[in-house]
Design a protein around this motif. Structure first.
Motif, short mmCIF file in Angstrom:
data_model
loop_
_atom_site.label_atom_id
_atom_site.label_comp_id
_atom_site.label_asym_id
_atom_site.label_seq_id
_atom_site.Cartn_x
_atom_site.Cartn_y
_atom_site.Cartn_z
N MET A 44 -32.94 -41.80 22.81
CA MET A 44 -33.93 -41.86 23.37
C MET A 44 -34.02 -42.61 25.33
O MET A 44 -34.44 -42.94 25.91
N ALA A 45 -33.46 -43.83 24.35
CA ALA A 45 -32.94 -44.94 25.89
C ALA A 45 -32.13 -44.32 26.57
O ALA A 45 -31.82 -44.72 27.94
N ALA A 46 -31.17 -43.71 26.11
CA ALA A 46 -30.15 -42.43 27.32
C ALA A 46 -30.75 -41.40 27.79
O ALA A 46 -30.64 -41.91 29.10
N MET A 47 -31.96 -40.71 26.89
CA MET A 47 -32.72 -40.27 28.00
C MET A 47 -33.47 -41.11 29.22
O MET A 47 -33.43 -40.33 30.23
N ALA A 48 -33.49 -42.25 29.49
CA ALA A 48 -34.12 -42.70 30.54
C ALA A 48 -32.82 -42.79 31.94
O ALA A 48 -33.26 -42.23 33.24
N VAL A 49 -31.61 -42.25 31.67
CA VAL A 49 -31.11 -42.61 32.66
C VAL A 49 -30.73 -40.96 33.12
O VAL A 49 -30.72 -40.95 34.21
N TRP A 50 -31.13 -40.30 32.36
CA TRP A 50 -31.13 -39.11 32.75
C TRP A 50 -32.61 -38.88 33.21
O TRP A 50 -32.67 -37.87 34.26
N GLN A 51 -33.12 -38.95 33.27
CA GLN A 51 -35.10 -39.00 33.65
C GLN A 51 -34.52 -40.05 34.91
O GLN A 51 -35.42 -39.48 35.57
N GLY A 52 -34.26 -41.24 35.40
CA GLY A 52 -33.75 -41.69 36.58
C GLY A 52 -33.72 -41.06 37.45
O GLY A 52 -33.58 -40.91 38.01
N THR A 53 -32.22 -40.21 36.81
CA THR A 53 -31.32 -38.91 37.56
C THR A 53 -32.38 -37.94 38.75
O THR A 53 -32.32 -37.16 39.13
N PHE A 54 -33.07 -37.48 37.15
CA PHE A 54 -33.59 -36.77 37.11
C PHE A 54 -35.21 -36.59 38.74
O PHE A 54 -34.99 -36.22 39.30
N THR A 55 -35.94 -37.94 38.66
CA THR A 55 -36.18 -38.34 39.97
C THR A 55 -35.31 -38.68 41.31
O THR A 55 -36.52 -38.29 41.64
N THR A 56 -34.51 -39.10 40.55
CA THR A 56 -33.71 -39.19 42.46
C THR A 56 -33.28 -37.57 42.44
O THR A 56 -34.02 -37.47 44.31
N ILE A 141 -32.35 -30.53 28.44
CA ILE A 141 -32.60 -30.95 29.64
C ILE A 141 -31.81 -29.56 30.72
O ILE A 141 -32.24 -29.87 31.57
N PHE A 145 -33.93 -29.32 34.15
CA PHE A 145 -32.92 -29.50 35.17
C PHE A 145 -33.07 -27.63 36.05
O PHE A 145 -32.97 -28.02 37.84
#
Lengths: 286, 83
Positions: A44-56, A141, A145
């Motif tokens: 779940m914590a790693a998903m924050a990286v994905w979510q941060g990338t998505f928002t970027t 994911i 995407f």
């Protein structure tokens, strides 16, 4: 979420298990389950990286595409399909009902986020989801995407509440904007969130959930995805989840976030993607 | 019936099914179980890494990435996991 689960587990054991509580607790906190819980929290914590990338990426899409060119097309399309801008049909029966507006806002703005996170958390941490986990995360994911990046770029639009700001035609959805402003002095109101997102967009600021794109609806897409997976675990739960996805679709139009076609397109993509991934995972396992 | 003689509906002993802790500490065997679970999740981590590399690479070519902004996103989303 982990604290909530821990509390719920303890309450469940204390209240509903009259005998052999020690055995039940040892089973619930067995290494097999605790190992899955800790690994799930890490995931779940790693998903924050994905979510941060998505928002970027989502925020950069508007610049790359050059604004929101598709709003007029989607607004005209749904007006042609329904004979009128569909939000008018939804607000008609409850005109002036602040209570209905408030319920829709809290459901769409808060309950949806809780439902999304709860499903992610369940799949990440529960041994019951062992057989679904990889396929669910791949679907999750890929859905974000495809809907939030690929198709969003192809049909870049801001949504009915921003129609005036992006097309210059401020009159068409002015009544909707005025209706939504009835709760603007309350926390989590749609009007306030919409103003926050627009200010972040104009000022180039980042933050939680920032980035504007209406087409297609991720709110609807994610809930449809959850319904499909829940149906695999429990048929009745799946049906309830489909009903909830429908409610989210209606709310997205009622609150001026989306055009009707945004939700329809999302449902079509997720329904097409689900069997494809299911087949691919089955083939990979064979 | 003691904990160690209890079994699942199909007759599999709890301990053999991984539901019961080994004799002794409740935490014995936990690190091995965490490693096993994380290894099973590796494909998801690969998907996240692939998306992050491709997404941030694309964003850097279309307007650039503001590290402060990206950190804000990360912290905001991490907070949602625990709050």
């Amino acid at each position: 979420m982990p604290m909530l689960t821990l509390a719920a587990t303890l309450v469940r054991v204390v209240v509903f298990v009259p005998k052999r509580r020690g055995l039940m607790l040892r089973m619930m906190f067995a290494p097999h389950r605790l190992g899955r819980l800790l690994a799930g929290c890490l995931l779940m914590a790693a998903m924050a990286v994905w979510q941060g990338t998505f928002t970027t990426v989502k925020s950069a899409l508007v610049t790359a595409v050059g604004g929101f060119p598709a709003d007029r097309f989607f607004a005209d399309l749904e007006a042609a399909l329904f004979g009128v801008d569909p939000w008018r049909l939804l607000h008609g029966p409850s005109a002036g009902s602040e209570g209905m507006l408030r319920l829709a806002e809290l459901n769409y703005g808060i309950l949806w986020s809780v439902a999304m996170m709860a499903m992610l958390y369940f799949v990440a941490t529960s041994p019951r989801a062992d057989g679904l986990r990889l396929r669910y995360f791949a679907s999750f994911i890929l859905t974000w995407f495809l809907l939030g990046n690929v198709f969003a770029a192809a049909g870049m639009s801001a949504g009915p509440v921003y129609f005036g700001a992006v097309t210059g035609d401020t009159a068409r959805f002015a009544e909707l904007v005025a209706t939504l402003s009835a709760t603007s002095d309350l926390p989590f109101s749609a009007a306030n969130l919409q103003a926050y997102l627009w200010q972040a967009h104009v000022g180039g600021q980042g933050g939680f959930g920032t980035g504007i794109s209406a087409f297609p609806s991720l709110h609807v897409g994610v809930m449809t995805l959850n319904a499909l997976f829940l149906r695999e675990l429990d048929r009745r739960l799946g049906l309830a989840a489909f009903a909830y996805a429908g409610l989210i679709w209606v709310s997205s139009v009622y609150l001026g976030w989306h055009y009707v076609v945004d939700g329809a397109f999302s449902v079509a993509v997720v329904l097409a993607l689900h069997p494809l991934l299911r087949r691919a995972f089955r083939a990979a396992r064979a | 019936m003691t904990m160690h003689s209890a079994s699942l509906a199909d007759g599999t002993p709890y301990r053999a099914a991984g539901y019961a802790p080994p004799a002794g500490s409740l935490l014995a065997g936990l690190p091995r179980q965490v490693v096993r679970a994380v290894r099973a999740d590796l494909p998801v981590y690969l998907m996240i890494a692939a998306y992050a590399l491709a997404g941030l690479g694309w964003a850097s070519r279309h307007g650039g990435i503001d590290p402060a902004l990206f950190s804000t996103y990360l912290l905001a989303y991490l907070a949602t996991r625990w709050c």
